[in-house]
Write an enzyme that holds these catalytic residues in place. Structure first.
Site, PDB file in Angstrom:
ATOM      1  N   LEU A 259       5.809  -9.045  -7.325  1.00 30.91           N
ATOM      2  CA  LEU A 259       6.808  -9.330  -8.348  1.00 30.91           C
ATOM      3  C   LEU A 259       6.760  -8.314  -9.481  1.00 30.91           C
ATOM      4  O   LEU A 259       5.745  -7.645  -9.700  1.00 30.91           O
ATOM      5  CB  LEU A 259       6.571 -10.731  -8.922  1.00 30.91           C
ATOM      6  CG  LEU A 259       6.796 -11.923  -7.992  1.00 30.91           C
ATOM      7  CD1 LEU A 259       6.328 -13.199  -8.670  1.00 30.91           C
ATOM      8  CD2 LEU A 259       8.269 -12.039  -7.595  1.00 30.91           C
ATOM      9  N   SER A 260       7.862  -8.200 -10.207  1.00 32.12           N
ATOM     10  CA  SER A 260       7.873  -7.392 -11.416  1.00 32.12           C
ATOM     11  C   SER A 260       6.803  -7.923 -12.369  1.00 32.12           C
ATOM     12  O   SER A 260       6.651  -9.138 -12.530  1.00 32.12           O
ATOM     13  CB  SER A 260       9.258  -7.480 -12.086  1.00 32.12           C
ATOM     14  OG  SER A 260       9.288  -6.742 -13.278  1.00 32.12           O
ATOM     15  N   ALA A 261       6.032  -7.014 -12.965  1.00 31.05           N
ATOM     16  CA  ALA A 261       4.959  -7.347 -13.907  1.00 31.05           C
ATOM     17  C   ALA A 261       3.706  -7.901 -13.229  1.00 31.05           C
ATOM     18  O   ALA A 261       2.803  -8.406 -13.894  1.00 31.05           O
ATOM     19  CB  ALA A 261       5.425  -8.321 -14.995  1.00 31.05           C
ATOM     20  N   SER A 262       3.634  -7.779 -11.900  1.00 30.59           N
ATOM     21  CA  SER A 262       2.427  -8.238 -11.202  1.00 30.59           C
ATOM     22  C   SER A 262       1.279  -7.241 -11.361  1.00 30.59           C
ATOM     23  O   SER A 262       0.116  -7.593 -11.142  1.00 30.59           O
ATOM     24  CB  SER A 262       2.717  -8.462  -9.708  1.00 30.59           C
ATOM     25  OG  SER A 262       3.131  -7.246  -9.093  1.00 30.59           O
ATOM     26  N   GLY A 263       1.605  -5.994 -11.726  1.00 27.40           N
ATOM     27  CA  GLY A 263       0.573  -4.980 -11.920  1.00 27.40           C
ATOM     28  C   GLY A 263       0.621  -3.847 -10.915  1.00 27.40           C
ATOM     29  O   GLY A 263      -0.310  -3.045 -10.848  1.00 27.40           O
ATOM     30  N   LYS A 264       1.701  -3.740 -10.159  1.00 30.67           N
ATOM     31  CA  LYS A 264       1.817  -2.700  -9.121  1.00 30.67           C
ATOM     32  C   LYS A 264       1.676  -1.298  -9.694  1.00 30.67           C
ATOM     33  O   LYS A 264       0.851  -0.504  -9.237  1.00 30.67           O
ATOM     34  CB  LYS A 264       3.161  -2.812  -8.395  1.00 30.67           C
ATOM     35  CG  LYS A 264       3.404  -4.115  -7.686  1.00 30.67           C
ATOM     36  CD  LYS A 264       4.743  -4.122  -6.974  1.00 30.67           C
ATOM     37  CE  LYS A 264       5.915  -3.879  -7.914  1.00 30.67           C
ATOM     38  NZ  LYS A 264       6.031  -4.898  -8.986  1.00 30.67           N
ATOM     39  N   SER A 265       2.516  -0.970 -10.670  1.00 29.21           N
ATOM     40  CA  SER A 265       2.516   0.379 -11.239  1.00 29.21           C
ATOM     41  C   SER A 265       1.216   0.676 -11.977  1.00 29.21           C
ATOM     42  O   SER A 265       0.686   1.789 -11.886  1.00 29.21           O
ATOM     43  CB  SER A 265       3.708   0.559 -12.189  1.00 29.21           C
ATOM     44  OG  SER A 265       4.927   0.520 -11.475  1.00 29.21           O
TER      45      SER A 265
ATOM     46  N   SER B 288      10.038  -4.287  -3.553  1.00 26.65           N
ATOM     47  CA  SER B 288      10.352  -4.381  -2.110  1.00 26.65           C
ATOM     48  C   SER B 288      10.232  -5.827  -1.632  1.00 26.65           C
ATOM     49  O   SER B 288       9.326  -6.167  -0.882  1.00 26.65           O
ATOM     50  CB  SER B 288       9.453  -3.449  -1.295  1.00 26.65           C
ATOM     51  OG  SER B 288       8.100  -3.525  -1.658  1.00 26.65           O
TER      52      SER B 288
END
Length: 209
Positions: A43-49, A116
């Protein structure tokens, strides 16, 4: 005249020829590193980036080749013509899958940080790599919806709840969680440093670095 030996669909143009060159084995031996794509999804803000950035720096500091493709950054250039409809999301991931494959084939650890949200789109990205025999590792960056809404660094969840942003993943559009990712990192339970080490340990164990 011939088409690329590994292709998920036929190219529109018929006046093209696939050119062979340095083999993947030759390149790996000369560079001293194997190429691999690490596909961060969540999810957005999950920490991917954040996780991808930290991992990229860690690998570069170890003297390894690494390059990051970020969801927002790619939409400023390569995918600036795409929105967030299901069809555009599909094309977004297809293009990124192809680019990631090319970068990884240069014997670079390629990090992709994209929501994604659809299983089928991530399966296509994996297929693109599998057909070219480029390793593909899916990393599920997992954080509960309540947690990512609390973080909301870009204010996107608030806008989605207010109806300002349509088709927002986790609120008004679905997120299909990975069924069998290579790695599952719960960012509400582990810090970024620990998450990076988990991935580095995996890469070392499987001799990708």
């Amino acid at each position: 005249m011939s088409a690329a030996p590994n292709s998920t669909s036929e190219p529109v143009s018929k006046n093209i020829v696939w050119h062979e060159g340095v083999t993947q084995t030759q390149r790996e031996e000369l560079v001293g590193q194997k190429g691999v794509t690490i596909w961060f999804t969540g999810l957005s803000a999950s920490g991917k980036s954040t996780l991808a950035c930290a991992l990229e720096l860690e690998l570069l500091q170890k003297g390894k080749r690494a390059f990051r493709l970020d969801g927002d950054n790619v939409r400023f250039g390569l995918n600036k013509d795409l929105g967030f409809s299901p069809k555009d999301r599909e094309e977004n991931i297809r293009r990124v899958g192809e680019v990631a494959k090319l970068v990884a084939s240069s014997c670079t650890t390629t990090l992709t940080a994209f929501i994604s949200p659809y299983l089928a789109d991530r399966a296509l990205a994996r297929k693109i790599h599998d057909e070219s025999k480029i390793p593909f590792l899916e990393v599920f960056v997992d954080a509960p919806l309540a947690e990512v809404e609390k973080r909301d660094p870009k204010g996107l969840y608030a806008k989605a709840r207010a109806g300002v942003i349509k088709e927002f993943t986790g609120v008004s559009a679905p997120y299909e969680a990975p069924e069998s990712p290579e790695l599952h990192i719960k960012t509400a339970e582990v810090d970024i440093e620990t998450g990076v080490q988990i991935i580095v340990d995996y890469l070392e164990k499987h001799k990708f670095i």
